[in-house]
Scaffold this active site. Sequence first.
Site, PDB file in Angstrom:
ATOM      1  N   HIS A 103       0.704  -1.307  -0.106  1.00 26.09           N
ATOM      2  CA  HIS A 103      -0.167   0.051   0.048  1.00 26.09           C
ATOM      3  C   HIS A 103       0.871   1.247   0.034  1.00 26.09           C
ATOM      4  CE1 HIS A 103      -3.292  -2.587   0.273  1.00 26.09           C
ATOM      5  NE2 HIS A 103      -3.379  -2.763   1.511  1.00 26.09           N
ATOM      6  N   HIS A 172      -9.770   1.370   0.726  1.00 22.70           N
ATOM      7  CA  HIS A 172      -9.990   0.208   1.885  1.00 22.70           C
ATOM      8  C   HIS A 172     -11.031   0.401   2.608  1.00 22.70           C
ATOM      9  CE1 HIS A 172      -7.555  -2.734   4.234  1.00 22.70           C
ATOM     10  NE2 HIS A 172      -6.944  -2.912   2.904  1.00 22.70           N
ATOM     11  N   GLU A 303     -11.422  -3.995  -2.746  1.00 22.09           N
ATOM     12  CA  GLU A 303     -10.378  -3.172  -3.365  1.00 22.09           C
ATOM     13  C   GLU A 303     -10.187  -3.112  -4.817  1.00 22.09           C
ATOM     14  OE1 GLU A 303      -6.857  -3.515  -0.704  1.00 22.09           O
ATOM     15  OE2 GLU A 303      -8.292  -4.822   0.478  1.00 22.09           O
TER      16      GLU A 303
END
Length: 339
Positions: A103, A172, A303
């Site tokens: 991420h 998210h 996601e």
Amino acid sequence: MVTQEVFGLLDGRKIPLLTLTDGPVSVELIPLGAAVRAIRVPDREGRTVDVCLGYDTPAEYRDWNSALGGTLGRCANRIGGARFTIGGEEYRLTANEGANTLHGGAEGFHKKLWSYALREDSVTFSLNSPHGEEGFPGNLCAEVTYTLRRGTLTMAYRASCDRDTVVNLSNHTYFNLAGHDTGSITGHRVTLGAGRYTPSGAGNVPTGEIAPVDGTPLDLRQGALLEERLGDPFLKGTRGYDHNFVLDGGTAPAAEVYCPATGIALEVCTTLEGMQFYTSGFLTDRPGKGGAQYGRAGGLCLETQHFPDAVNQPSFPSPILRAGEEYRETTSWRFFLKK
């Protein structure tokens, strides 16, 4: 309609709370992480239910892991070995999950304070990421616009860069359609429009293979209750679902989630080719909004994204954004009631 108030203080700076409202549906956003803090929708009895996990203070968004509600970047999901090569030049990134980058690195976009602009029914968040940040090349300008209309929240992503780079923006949010404070999503029914997935090896990094879901608990094309699937031995290593699905595409929704307890359903549509479906098997116990307690299987994430480690997998669609080109992708969440 968009309203603004003070959410709280972070290092002495006021962090606003921006609320989009359209009929009975409202969505709370904060510029810290360009995050979704709350989504309030009516259930079948007309009661308002907040279906999004979140925190009560800005500091919790900065200090806790798991990126609740946040916009992920510069590259969502994993880059194996925390490195990649573009044009013969290798770039080494911040490794923040073992040997891999997750991420965006140690301080991904979900930890950043974004600029914002308000319109009648939308909020646009903007962020400049300098060359070399977390090891990524190029000065990147990123943007996400949230628009709420007729029960649908749309996220329109845009980005441009002055060098060839990797861009993979996602969101998210952890959903619990029974209510963020009800403790478990095991009673939800999930349908995914995906006949294939990307198997992973060590560190949940894809091997480069694309495999059929047939005969596995990943086959959710006809829908299944999570409580009937989460205990399957196939999912033991990931503590439930934490897999990237190859979306079938076309006009059909990428996913539908339904909560029989409230009648609330969520439909996901996207221009992206992948979706990491995550049932929060690694979500550690923590305090949530309004005294709620969150933990394992407390929410589910959908996601939409380029495939994980796509920059290192020649068989995957490329996540490389060329200098002078523009990244444009869209994902929408439609909330509605089912009997």
